[in-house]
Motif scaffolding. Sequence first.
Motif, PDB file in Angstrom:
ATOM      1  N   MET A  62       0.997  -1.418  -0.070  1.00 47.03           N
ATOM      2  CA  MET A  62       0.207  -0.193  -0.682  1.00 47.03           C
ATOM      3  C   MET A  62       0.455   1.274   0.593  1.00 47.03           C
ATOM      4  N   LEU A  63       0.453   2.488  -0.932  1.00 46.56           N
ATOM      5  CA  LEU A  63       1.181   3.680  -0.815  1.00 46.56           C
ATOM      6  C   LEU A  63       0.298   4.494   0.331  1.00 46.56           C
ATOM      7  N   TYR A  64       1.386   4.962   1.260  1.00 45.38           N
ATOM      8  CA  TYR A  64       1.255   6.361   1.990  1.00 45.38           C
ATOM      9  C   TYR A  64       1.510   7.712   1.759  1.00 45.38           C
ATOM     10  N   MET A  65       1.442   8.727   2.328  1.00 48.72           N
ATOM     11  CA  MET A  65       1.416  10.251   1.902  1.00 48.72           C
ATOM     12  C   MET A  65       1.840  10.278   3.657  1.00 48.72           C
ATOM     13  N   VAL A  66       2.738  10.153   4.099  1.00 48.66           N
ATOM     14  CA  VAL A  66       2.969  10.935   5.536  1.00 48.66           C
ATOM     15  C   VAL A  66       3.408  12.050   5.586  1.00 48.66           C
ATOM     16  N   VAL A  67       2.620  13.257   6.679  1.00 51.58           N
ATOM     17  CA  VAL A  67       2.621  14.422   6.259  1.00 51.58           C
ATOM     18  C   VAL A  67       3.471  14.571   8.227  1.00 51.58           C
ATOM     19  N   GLU A  68       4.595  14.354   7.880  1.00 47.26           N
ATOM     20  CA  GLU A  68       5.181  15.237   9.026  1.00 47.26           C
ATOM     21  C   GLU A  68       5.297  16.667   9.645  1.00 47.26           C
ATOM     22  N   ARG A  69       4.626  16.880  10.873  1.00 49.12           N
ATOM     23  CA  ARG A  69       5.016  18.568  10.419  1.00 49.12           C
ATOM     24  C   ARG A  69       5.866  18.359  12.378  1.00 49.12           C
ATOM     25  N   PHE A  70       6.663  19.672  11.855  1.00 48.61           N
ATOM     26  CA  PHE A  70       7.979  19.255  12.721  1.00 48.61           C
ATOM     27  C   PHE A  70       7.670  20.525  13.886  1.00 48.61           C
ATOM     28  N   LYS A  71       7.729  20.076  14.715  1.00 46.26           N
ATOM     29  CA  LYS A  71       7.409  20.937  16.194  1.00 46.26           C
ATOM     30  C   LYS A  71       8.662  22.241  16.257  1.00 46.26           C
ATOM     31  N   GLU A  72       8.309  22.911  16.537  1.00 47.33           N
ATOM     32  CA  GLU A  72       8.525  24.507  17.205  1.00 47.33           C
ATOM     33  C   GLU A  72      10.080  24.197  17.333  1.00 47.33           C
ATOM     34  N   GLY A  73      11.312  24.985  16.407  1.00 47.86           N
ATOM     35  CA  GLY A  73      12.202  24.699  16.270  1.00 47.86           C
ATOM     36  C   GLY A  73      13.120  23.731  15.784  1.00 47.86           C
ATOM     37  N   ALA A  74      12.477  21.958  15.967  1.00 48.22           N
ATOM     38  CA  ALA A  74      13.612  20.800  15.666  1.00 48.22           C
ATOM     39  C   ALA A  74      14.012  20.953  14.262  1.00 48.22           C
ATOM     40  N   SER A  88      10.049  12.125  -1.123  1.00 49.62           N
ATOM     41  CA  SER A  88       9.842  13.532   0.224  1.00 49.62           C
ATOM     42  C   SER A  88       9.971  14.130  -0.459  1.00 49.62           C
ATOM     43  N   TRP A  89       9.302  15.567   0.024  1.00 51.07           N
ATOM     44  CA  TRP A  89       9.509  16.792  -0.586  1.00 51.07           C
ATOM     45  C   TRP A  89       9.267  17.608   1.163  1.00 51.07           C
ATOM     46  N   ILE A  90      10.258  18.923   1.510  1.00 48.44           N
ATOM     47  CA  ILE A  90       9.498  19.753   2.284  1.00 48.44           C
ATOM     48  C   ILE A  90       9.695  20.908   1.951  1.00 48.44           C
ATOM     49  N   ASP A  91       8.936  21.726   3.339  1.00 48.33           N
ATOM     50  CA  ASP A  91       8.383  23.320   2.765  1.00 48.33           C
ATOM     51  C   ASP A  91       9.840  24.031   2.538  1.00 48.33           C
ATOM     52  N   HIS A  92       9.893  25.177   2.378  1.00 46.48           N
ATOM     53  CA  HIS A  92      10.695  26.258   2.015  1.00 46.48           C
ATOM     54  C   HIS A  92      11.341  26.672   3.687  1.00 46.48           C
ATOM     55  N   ASN A  93       9.791  26.510   4.607  1.00 52.96           N
ATOM     56  CA  ASN A  93      10.335  27.226   5.636  1.00 52.96           C
ATOM     57  C   ASN A  93      10.970  26.016   7.029  1.00 52.96           C
ATOM     58  N   PHE A  94      11.227  24.120   6.223  1.00 53.41           N
ATOM     59  CA  PHE A  94      11.504  23.419   7.113  1.00 53.41           C
ATOM     60  C   PHE A  94      10.389  23.190   7.910  1.00 53.41           C
ATOM     61  N   LYS A  95       9.198  23.069   7.979  1.00 57.42           N
ATOM     62  CA  LYS A  95       7.868  23.110   8.863  1.00 57.42           C
ATOM     63  C   LYS A  95       7.721  21.601   8.813  1.00 57.42           C
ATOM     64  N   ILE A  96       7.168  21.439   7.239  1.00 54.50           N
ATOM     65  CA  ILE A  96       6.603  20.120   6.570  1.00 54.50           C
ATOM     66  C   ILE A  96       7.221  19.507   6.071  1.00 54.50           C
ATOM     67  N   CYS A  97       7.014  17.970   5.851  1.00 53.93           N
ATOM     68  CA  CYS A  97       7.847  17.131   5.547  1.00 53.93           C
ATOM     69  C   CYS A  97       6.738  16.138   4.770  1.00 53.93           C
ATOM     70  N   TRP A  98       6.792  15.892   3.229  1.00 54.40           N
ATOM     71  CA  TRP A  98       5.096  15.118   3.086  1.00 54.40           C
ATOM     72  C   TRP A  98       6.562  14.106   2.077  1.00 54.40           C
ATOM     73  N   GLN A  99       6.501  12.648   2.311  1.00 52.67           N
ATOM     74  CA  GLN A  99       6.865  11.504   2.472  1.00 52.67           C
ATOM     75  C   GLN A  99       5.873  10.664   2.036  1.00 52.67           C
ATOM     76  N   LEU A 100       6.533   9.410   1.170  1.00 47.41           N
ATOM     77  CA  LEU A 100       5.518   8.675   0.574  1.00 47.41           C
ATOM     78  C   LEU A 100       6.332   7.778   0.415  1.00 47.41           C
ATOM     79  N   MET A 101       5.379   6.941   1.327  1.00 53.05           N
ATOM     80  CA  MET A 101       5.880   5.444   1.712  1.00 53.05           C
ATOM     81  C   MET A 101       4.942   4.055   1.762  1.00 53.05           C
ATOM     82  N   GLN A 102       5.209   2.791   1.702  1.00 54.00           N
ATOM     83  CA  GLN A 102       4.645   2.351   1.090  1.00 54.00           C
ATOM     84  C   GLN A 102       4.984   0.699   2.485  1.00 54.00           C
ATOM     85  N   THR A 103       3.973  -0.016   2.620  1.00 57.34           N
ATOM     86  CA  THR A 103       4.183  -1.228   3.094  1.00 57.34           C
ATOM     87  C   THR A 103       3.438  -2.546   2.744  1.00 57.34           C
TER      88      THR A 103
END
Length: 104
Positions: free
Chosen positions: A15-27, A51-66
């Motif tokens: 299965m394919l999954y889009m993982v949205v990672e929201r970085f904690k402040e300053g992390a 994966s793709w990361i926004d220009h502000n280093f706050k959100i990462c989108w990762q395509l994963m499979q399992t």
Amino acid sequence: MAPASRCNSCNFVFMLYMVVERFKEGAAPEIYRRFREKGRMMPDGLEYVSSWIDHNFKICWQLMQTEDFALFDRWIDNWRDLMDFEVVPVRTSAEVRETMNEEL
């Protein structure tokens, strides 16, 4: 039901999954320090695709499979102190076209 893809050289359906990672402040610096030192820390059977990361280093989108959604819990446990996660089942546009063609 989550979308399925067949690996032509494998004997399983993943299965394919889009993982949205929201970085904690300053992390962001600590996230990349840990990644450099320990890698992705993913359990066997959970595979990174891209994966793709926004220009502000706050959100990462990762395509994963399992084939085993439960593996996400093990992986997320390694990172939850630095970011929040959303895991969304996705399918390719080719799979959507095929499904819609069957419906029409």
